[in-house]
Motif scaffolding. Structure first.
Motif, PDB file in Angstrom:
ATOM      1  N   ASP A  73       8.221 -12.743 -43.667  1.00 57.39           N
ATOM      2  CA  ASP A  73       7.874 -13.697 -42.615  1.00 57.39           C
ATOM      3  C   ASP A  73       7.750 -13.014 -41.262  1.00 57.39           C
ATOM      4  OD1 ASP A  73       7.740 -15.778 -44.405  1.00 57.39           O
ATOM      5  OD2 ASP A  73       9.620 -16.720 -43.767  1.00 57.39           O
ATOM      6  N   THR A  74       8.508 -11.961 -41.059  1.00 59.75           N
ATOM      7  CA  THR A  74       8.437 -11.247 -39.782  1.00 59.75           C
ATOM      8  C   THR A  74       7.069 -10.607 -39.580  1.00 59.75           C
ATOM      9  OG1 THR A  74       9.429  -9.284 -40.802  1.00 59.75           O
ATOM     10  CG2 THR A  74      10.919 -10.796 -39.643  1.00 59.75           C
ATOM     11  N   ALA A  77       4.848 -13.423 -38.502  1.00 55.61           N
ATOM     12  CA  ALA A  77       5.243 -13.828 -37.150  1.00 55.61           C
ATOM     13  C   ALA A  77       4.738 -12.839 -36.105  1.00 55.61           C
ATOM     14  CB  ALA A  77       6.762 -13.953 -37.058  1.00 55.61           C
ATOM     15  N   GLN A  99       4.972 -22.046 -45.194  1.00 49.56           N
ATOM     16  CA  GLN A  99       5.367 -20.733 -44.693  1.00 49.56           C
ATOM     17  C   GLN A  99       4.828 -20.515 -43.295  1.00 49.56           C
ATOM     18  OE1 GLN A  99       3.770 -17.281 -46.690  1.00 49.56           O
ATOM     19  NE2 GLN A  99       5.210 -15.906 -45.707  1.00 49.56           N
ATOM     20  N   SER A 102       6.737 -22.540 -40.817  1.00 48.53           N
ATOM     21  CA  SER A 102       8.070 -21.963 -40.624  1.00 48.53           C
ATOM     22  C   SER A 102       8.006 -20.744 -39.709  1.00 48.53           C
ATOM     23  CB  SER A 102       8.651 -21.579 -41.987  1.00 48.53           C
ATOM     24  OG  SER A 102       9.838 -20.862 -41.832  1.00 48.53           O
ATOM     25  N   VAL A 103       7.017 -19.900 -39.936  1.00 45.48           N
ATOM     26  CA  VAL A 103       6.860 -18.689 -39.129  1.00 45.48           C
ATOM     27  C   VAL A 103       6.556 -19.045 -37.673  1.00 45.48           C
ATOM     28  CG1 VAL A 103       5.306 -16.733 -38.736  1.00 45.48           C
ATOM     29  CG2 VAL A 103       6.213 -17.172 -41.030  1.00 45.48           C
TER      30      VAL A 103
END
Length: 108
Positions: A73-74, A77, A99, A102-103
């Protein structure tokens, strides 16, 4: 990609960034070496595919497509704001909406 090209976008207008597995085109072109691969980017004649790790090196293009196709996820992001800054007219984000939300920390 077909829809973008069919709508009149030139291939050189489009940059595609993947967050997980690298696009097969990028893998193939990188097999000829980094210099050849980046020369194609600089020429700007065709759709250019790259991995999120190399996105900071990419120049702006009118259309940027981000394929959130895995990876941490980073990574997503980090690459999404970068892709936004590189997109001159249109940013397209593809992937699992949960996803991506969320990111980004928002409902997209």
């Amino acid at each position: 990609m077909d829809l973008l090209l069919d709508s009149g976008r030139a291939p050189g207008d489009v940059l595609v960034i993947t967050t997980g597995e690298q696009h097969p085109w990028a893998t193939h072109e990188l097999s000829f070496g980094e210099a050849s691969y980046w020369a194609q980017h600089d020429a700007g004649d065709d759709v250019f595919y790259l991995d999120a790790d190399a996105a900071g090196r990419a120049a702006a293009r009118p259309v940027v497509v981000v394929a959130v196709n895995g990876g941490a996820d980073t990574v997503a992001a980090t690459v999404l704001p970068l892709a936004h800054s590189r997109a001159g007219a249109l940013l397209i984000v593809c992937g699992d909406p949960q996803q991506i939300n969320s990111v980004l920390g928002a409902g997209v």
